[in-house]
Design a protein around this motif. Sequence first.
Motif, PDB file in Angstrom:
ATOM      1  N   THR A 128       0.864  -0.945  -0.245  1.00 16.24           N
ATOM      2  CA  THR A 128       0.178  -0.246  -0.101  1.00 16.24           C
ATOM      3  C   THR A 128       1.115   1.491  -0.510  1.00 16.24           C
ATOM      4  OG1 THR A 128      -1.745  -1.322   1.378  1.00 16.24           O
ATOM      5  CG2 THR A 128      -1.607   0.852   0.812  1.00 16.24           C
ATOM      6  N   PHE A 129       1.731   1.815   1.055  1.00 13.09           N
ATOM      7  CA  PHE A 129       2.344   2.600   0.776  1.00 13.09           C
ATOM      8  C   PHE A 129       3.901   2.408   0.114  1.00 13.09           C
ATOM      9  CE2 PHE A 129       3.047   1.354   5.721  1.00 13.09           C
ATOM     10  CZ  PHE A 129       2.093   2.758   6.152  1.00 13.09           C
ATOM     11  N   ALA A 130       3.965   1.930  -0.509  1.00 11.10           N
ATOM     12  CA  ALA A 130       4.310   1.363  -2.435  1.00 11.10           C
ATOM     13  C   ALA A 130       3.795   1.822  -3.473  1.00 11.10           C
ATOM     14  CB  ALA A 130       5.904   0.220  -2.403  1.00 11.10           C
ATOM     15  N   ALA A 131       2.361   1.867  -3.523  1.00 14.77           N
ATOM     16  CA  ALA A 131       1.541   2.085  -4.458  1.00 14.77           C
ATOM     17  C   ALA A 131       1.696   3.325  -5.099  1.00 14.77           C
ATOM     18  CB  ALA A 131       0.289   1.072  -4.134  1.00 14.77           C
ATOM     19  N   ARG A 132       1.805   3.156  -6.236  1.00 11.80           N
ATOM     20  CA  ARG A 132       1.745   4.451  -7.492  1.00 11.80           C
ATOM     21  C   ARG A 132       0.496   4.613  -8.449  1.00 11.80           C
ATOM     22  NH1 ARG A 132       4.020   5.253  -4.112  1.00 11.80           N
ATOM     23  NH2 ARG A 132       6.330   6.525  -3.326  1.00 11.80           N
ATOM     24  N   ASP A 133      -0.157   3.324  -8.263  1.00  9.03           N
ATOM     25  CA  ASP A 133      -1.641   3.200  -9.272  1.00  9.03           C
ATOM     26  C   ASP A 133      -2.878   3.538  -7.745  1.00  9.03           C
ATOM     27  OD1 ASP A 133      -2.883   2.108 -12.160  1.00  9.03           O
ATOM     28  OD2 ASP A 133      -4.091   1.780 -10.026  1.00  9.03           O
ATOM     29  N   ALA A 134      -3.722   4.293  -8.192  1.00  7.29           N
ATOM     30  CA  ALA A 134      -5.027   4.396  -7.163  1.00  7.29           C
ATOM     31  C   ALA A 134      -5.178   3.562  -7.061  1.00  7.29           C
ATOM     32  CB  ALA A 134      -5.712   5.591  -7.835  1.00  7.29           C
ATOM     33  N   LEU A 135      -6.002   2.104  -8.139  1.00  8.05           N
ATOM     34  CA  LEU A 135      -6.600   1.086  -7.666  1.00  8.05           C
ATOM     35  C   LEU A 135      -5.423   0.057  -7.160  1.00  8.05           C
ATOM     36  CD1 LEU A 135      -8.028   0.842 -11.660  1.00  8.05           C
ATOM     37  CD2 LEU A 135      -9.345   1.472  -8.852  1.00  8.05           C
ATOM     38  N   LEU A 136      -4.303   0.497  -7.384  1.00  2.00           N
ATOM     39  CA  LEU A 136      -3.206  -0.629  -6.898  1.00  2.00           C
ATOM     40  C   LEU A 136      -3.178  -0.071  -5.004  1.00  2.00           C
ATOM     41  CD1 LEU A 136      -1.601  -3.517  -6.706  1.00  2.00           C
ATOM     42  CD2 LEU A 136       0.277  -1.367  -7.120  1.00  2.00           C
ATOM     43  N   PHE A 137      -3.642   0.604  -5.184  1.00  2.00           N
ATOM     44  CA  PHE A 137      -3.270   1.346  -3.647  1.00  2.00           C
ATOM     45  C   PHE A 137      -5.021   0.646  -2.717  1.00  2.00           C
ATOM     46  CE2 PHE A 137      -4.817   4.095  -0.094  1.00  2.00           C
ATOM     47  CZ  PHE A 137      -4.008   4.973   0.389  1.00  2.00           C
ATOM     48  N   VAL A 138      -5.903   0.678  -3.505  1.00  2.00           N
ATOM     49  CA  VAL A 138      -6.853   0.659  -3.527  1.00  2.00           C
ATOM     50  C   VAL A 138      -7.104  -1.597  -2.514  1.00  2.00           C
ATOM     51  CG1 VAL A 138      -9.341   0.547  -2.955  1.00  2.00           C
ATOM     52  CG2 VAL A 138      -8.660   1.715  -4.292  1.00  2.00           C
ATOM     53  N   ILE A 139      -6.480  -1.528  -3.626  1.00  2.00           N
ATOM     54  CA  ILE A 139      -6.348  -3.586  -3.558  1.00  2.00           C
ATOM     55  C   ILE A 139      -5.699  -3.600  -2.108  1.00  2.00           C
ATOM     56  CG2 ILE A 139      -5.543  -5.024  -5.503  1.00  2.00           C
ATOM     57  CD1 ILE A 139      -6.655  -4.534  -7.381  1.00  2.00           C
ATOM     58  N   LEU A 265      -3.813  11.144  -1.953  1.00  2.00           N
ATOM     59  CA  LEU A 265      -5.254  10.477  -2.677  1.00  2.00           C
ATOM     60  C   LEU A 265      -5.877  12.375  -2.523  1.00  2.00           C
ATOM     61  CD1 LEU A 265      -6.945   7.188  -1.784  1.00  2.00           C
ATOM     62  CD2 LEU A 265      -5.799   8.545  -4.698  1.00  2.00           C
ATOM     63  N   PRO A 266      -6.454  12.674  -2.203  1.00  2.00           N
ATOM     64  CA  PRO A 266      -7.403  13.658  -2.180  1.00  2.00           C
ATOM     65  C   PRO A 266      -6.430  15.199  -2.182  1.00  2.00           C
ATOM     66  CG  PRO A 266      -7.917  13.235   0.733  1.00  2.00           C
ATOM     67  CD  PRO A 266      -7.046  11.803  -0.842  1.00  2.00           C
ATOM     68  N   LEU A 267      -5.264  15.015  -0.955  1.00  2.13           N
ATOM     69  CA  LEU A 267      -4.624  16.590  -1.271  1.00  2.13           C
ATOM     70  C   LEU A 267      -4.071  17.098  -2.025  1.00  2.13           C
ATOM     71  CD1 LEU A 267      -3.639  18.153   0.988  1.00  2.13           C
ATOM     72  CD2 LEU A 267      -1.738  16.956   1.712  1.00  2.13           C
ATOM     73  N   ALA A 268      -3.470  15.522  -2.784  1.00  3.84           N
ATOM     74  CA  ALA A 268      -2.290  15.960  -4.107  1.00  3.84           C
ATOM     75  C   ALA A 268      -2.948  15.328  -5.191  1.00  3.84           C
ATOM     76  CB  ALA A 268      -0.671  14.692  -3.932  1.00  3.84           C
ATOM     77  N   SER A 269      -3.748  14.775  -5.423  1.00  6.70           N
ATOM     78  CA  SER A 269      -4.608  14.958  -6.535  1.00  6.70           C
ATOM     79  C   SER A 269      -5.772  15.619  -7.155  1.00  6.70           C
ATOM     80  CB  SER A 269      -5.244  13.013  -7.078  1.00  6.70           C
ATOM     81  OG  SER A 269      -4.017  12.123  -7.054  1.00  6.70           O
TER      82      SER A 269
END
Length: 511
Positions: A128-139, A265-269
């Motif tokens: 989760t910490f390393a994920a750079r894909d939003a969907l991968l983060f959720v999974i 996610l919300p702060l940066a995106s």
Amino acid sequence: MTLALALLVPLAAALALLGGLAPRREPWLVVGSSVVSLGLLAIAWAGGVGVDVAWLPALDLRLALAVDGLSGPLMVLTLVVVALAALVPPPGAAGDAAAADDRAVDGPGSLATYYACLLLTAAGALLTFAARDALLFVIAFECVLIPMWVLITRFGDPSTRREAGWLFVLYTGLGSVTLLVGVLALVRLAGTSDLEVLAATAGGVLTPGQQLLVAVLLTAGLAIKVPVWPLHTWLPAAHSSAPTAGSMLLAAVLLKLGTYGLIRLPLASVPEGFAQIAPALGALGVVGILWGGLVCLVEADLKRVIAWSSVAHMGFVVLALAAGNQTGVAAAVLGNLAHGVVSALLFATVGVLKSGWGSGLLRDRPALRDTHPRLGVLLLVGLAAGAGLPGLAVFWGELGALVAAWQPATDRSAGFFAALAVLAAVGAALAGVYSVRLVRAVWLGDASSVTGRLRGGGDCDVATVTPFAVRRGDLVAMTTLAALTVLLGVAPGLVMSVTQPVIEMLPGVGR
């Protein structure tokens, strides 16, 4: 593939445990795999290497992984706490008075499952910490919840684990659905799930209304994970029921995923949408600070006091992020790390006390300074840090949150956030008050009559005053965490030197 190997090592070790390949050596396999993964992570971080390969082309989902100054410190925290949690004896171990009537870990299969859950939690958190894909983060985030649920419902307190497990599933499930809807909306509207591209564009392709909608969905989903008041009620129940190692991971790992997600996610995106809801988020964070502090003043169970204090401490992190400036993000990072270390120390110490006493109730206890002075000193370090004393870990994060709220980003209401800073300062004072309450009850002894009978050798409750042994694994874990508490307090620059360059590059974050 160094970074990929760092994530795969704890997963492979967990599978080995579940396959029965390391009987009677489970704790050392957890410690060894954590150390190896930590070494691989250091190599990948120093070399700036990452992973970016197609995973599910039909869904345009990529296995994109990287380490930077925001994710790296939290990944290190995860591996350190998992290794130390493995040194803490499992529930039902010999000498555990709290579990004497119902052994939570019974048989080699259950023992392997227990330690495998620690490793699976670590593997999911690292991903989760390393994920750079939003969907991968959720999974990846969802992969963390499963072993945590098993730790609570199978290895937790038999009298409360069923209810705590249901609360955990209901709340985190609701947060997961809300987060997934927000991520899908963001990906659909932005046309990409790449977190770096989303951060670079800062939601520029979305209309203000779309940014607001996505920010509300993402923040609401992650607020349950943090948790933010009034979505916090699952946390004290989960902490009070979970085994000691489970509470350590819950506080030091799972809660950090929520606040880390708020940054990524919300702060940066969608920074413009996040700015619109930031005052409400900051206000809820401050209510959590005050609410948690007031509950800690009257709560009778020692473990629940530490759980409620987590609600208060995470409120400072939320307030810092809501302020929308670089000081706030830096304070949130320091606050995350500090809370992870200090809460793990306190839960480890409380676990020893609850095991020896047979319960965690703050009544009729002998003075810890008389029975177990070394254990008492470690508890004092954790309580002093939780109270925000200078020179200890929590001080910098809470001070930074107050400074950030006092001078928020230019698109925030300065007067409103200044009022929040004043109220948060009152909450910080409450932390000092309830910490003194715990010192009086545990270190000095809450009931002088019990202490007097102990010294005089008269009749008294054996479960209350009989000295208990502190295991070597507990002592190593607590001493290490206490040392880290002091280190983060006297040298916060060790973290900020790697974090600040990344914070300065975040779009939508004021100075």
